[in-house]
Design an enzyme around this catalytic site. Sequence first.
Site, PDB file in Angstrom:
ATOM      1  N   GLY A  90      38.238 -79.556  19.997  1.00 48.34           N
ATOM      2  CA  GLY A  90      38.365 -80.876  20.589  1.00 48.34           C
ATOM      3  C   GLY A  90      38.355 -81.963  19.918  1.00 48.34           C
ATOM      4  O   GLY A  90      39.282 -81.835  18.715  1.00 48.34           O
ATOM      5  N   SER A 122      38.768 -75.063  15.313  1.00 45.47           N
ATOM      6  CA  SER A 122      39.364 -76.222  15.078  1.00 45.47           C
ATOM      7  C   SER A 122      38.124 -77.295  14.780  1.00 45.47           C
ATOM      8  O   SER A 122      37.828 -77.328  13.659  1.00 45.47           O
ATOM      9  CB  SER A 122      40.112 -76.617  16.358  1.00 45.47           C
ATOM     10  OG  SER A 122      40.658 -77.686  16.360  1.00 45.47           O
ATOM     11  N   ALA A 123      37.801 -78.293  15.690  1.00 44.78           N
ATOM     12  CA  ALA A 123      36.801 -79.304  15.495  1.00 44.78           C
ATOM     13  C   ALA A 123      35.461 -78.496  15.028  1.00 44.78           C
ATOM     14  O   ALA A 123      34.764 -79.196  14.044  1.00 44.78           O
ATOM     15  CB  ALA A 123      36.536 -80.187  16.551  1.00 44.78           C
ATOM     16  N   HIS A 159      44.535 -76.094  11.931  1.00 42.33           N
ATOM     17  CA  HIS A 159      45.916 -76.178  12.591  1.00 42.33           C
ATOM     18  C   HIS A 159      46.991 -76.664  11.420  1.00 42.33           C
ATOM     19  O   HIS A 159      47.817 -77.575  11.474  1.00 42.33           O
ATOM     20  CB  HIS A 159      45.859 -77.231  13.661  1.00 42.33           C
ATOM     21  CG  HIS A 159      45.072 -76.967  15.112  1.00 42.33           C
ATOM     22  ND1 HIS A 159      45.107 -76.064  15.953  1.00 42.33           N
ATOM     23  CD2 HIS A 159      43.786 -77.568  15.258  1.00 42.33           C
ATOM     24  CE1 HIS A 159      44.268 -76.206  16.914  1.00 42.33           C
ATOM     25  NE2 HIS A 159      43.305 -76.947  16.432  1.00 42.33           N
ATOM     26  N   GLU A 194      47.432 -71.655  11.890  1.00 45.55           N
ATOM     27  CA  GLU A 194      46.887 -71.244  13.544  1.00 45.55           C
ATOM     28  C   GLU A 194      46.909 -69.694  13.349  1.00 45.55           C
ATOM     29  O   GLU A 194      48.141 -69.004  13.119  1.00 45.55           O
ATOM     30  CB  GLU A 194      47.699 -71.760  14.762  1.00 45.55           C
ATOM     31  CG  GLU A 194      47.424 -73.337  14.901  1.00 45.55           C
ATOM     32  CD  GLU A 194      48.133 -73.982  15.857  1.00 45.55           C
ATOM     33  OE1 GLU A 194      48.930 -73.172  16.587  1.00 45.55           O
ATOM     34  OE2 GLU A 194      47.886 -75.044  16.211  1.00 45.55           O
TER      35      GLU A 194
END
Lengths: 235, 235
Positions: A90, A122-123, A159, A194
């Site tokens: 997020g 991700s985050a 990413h 990714e």
Amino acid sequence: MRNIIIASTSTIYGSGYLEYIIQPLNVLFKNAKTILFIPYARPGGISHDAYTTIAKQAFTKLNKQVIGIHEFKNPIEAVTNAQAIFVGGGNTFVLANQLHKNHLLTQLKQVVQNGTPYLGTSAGSNICGLSIKTTNDMPIVYPPNFKALGLVPFNINPHYLDPDPNSKHKGETRETRIKEFHHYNTQPVIGLREGSWLEVKNDSIILKGDLTARIFEYNKTPYEVTPETELKQLK
Amino acid sequence: MRNIIIASTSTIYGSGYLEYIIQPLNVLFKNAKTILFIPYARPGGISHDAYTTIAKQAFTKLNKQVIGIHEFKNPIEAVTNAQAIFVGGGNTFVLANQLHKNHLLTQLKQVVQNGTPYLGTSAGSNICGLSIKTTNDMPIVYPPNFKALGLVPFNINPHYLDPDPNSKHKGETRETRIKEFHHYNTQPVIGLREGSWLEVKNDSIILKGDLTARIFEYNKTPYEVTPETELKQLK
């Protein structure tokens, strides 16, 4: 005693949530019946409940129960007692800010250093590095600082995107941004594409997935490393 | 008394530095012999001197002298006495941090509100909004806060990019990021595509260039506005 997966993304193109990584997660979480989910990064601004529902659904395949940290009265106790932890993606600033607000960084670092299995996407991967200064996210809230958990001795850029040779866009490429980072910071940065993830087991940090990763070291030309490369010497 | 150009980018594809906007700049800076250049955003990490040289070259066409703010002993005095000001692009966090360090934000806002002509490109445009929370840049340094000059009553998103319908990338689109911003902030955001700029004259704020701009208002569906639209009512 570390047992961590640091994934570039929760989802790859054409595949469901966590689907591409479900077998490694089965191994990571093999001794856990329940997983503590930290939904603080709120992708697209969705609620903690809505986000936790997505994580719950993904882990029914592995027969794991998922509980959102917001369902506990005392989030520090929730971290302390967790059998396993998953921090979803997020907005990294929102995630870091909420972790600070709830005074969770110290405890989170300690339990993961002591062996509680941890998945970040991700985050949730950004916060495994030394700082959140190589996030791609928009700084929509102002956190008390940019420090991260320091579970690995470098920074993550999830990413990771290669420059598009046909682009007419004049905004900075990811590589330019990371080079700018190295004018003010000296730690290495791993550009994780990714589909790639880092598997951290005790002292070992191995690149996993089918793709190479791009390593940016201070005052060095960036270079690629292949899957199964040991990265623990990077610091 | 405001006389400002807020440009998405310094450079559009296939064109030289500031070339696409040189005629409007000739009008903006018509009464200035010298322009104070603020090179703090350091694109690609280049030095203040190297960056100022680029700005100097661009303005020889208009027969203007450009002086870097770092060439002055007292940067606050330099701003106070400037005939015109240009804040170039680069990293918005680095720019904001250096403006804070040199205690320049208050004075910069005051002289521009009082009529000193101002050009901002990219990072130099971000700081014209209410905050830098809609920058695309990597947070490579930690500034004392995310406040900006507030020369316009909304936020800017420069280098605005439309979602690519063919993309396989799972990182957030620009639109998703700005929607996340509106979960924590209520001011409007103008997505300025490369080649667009805002011309601020006294109370008027007009969209210029050939392209539409995308407006994001709190709790509203984003919409497009055409060139020559008056935007002063947006707040």
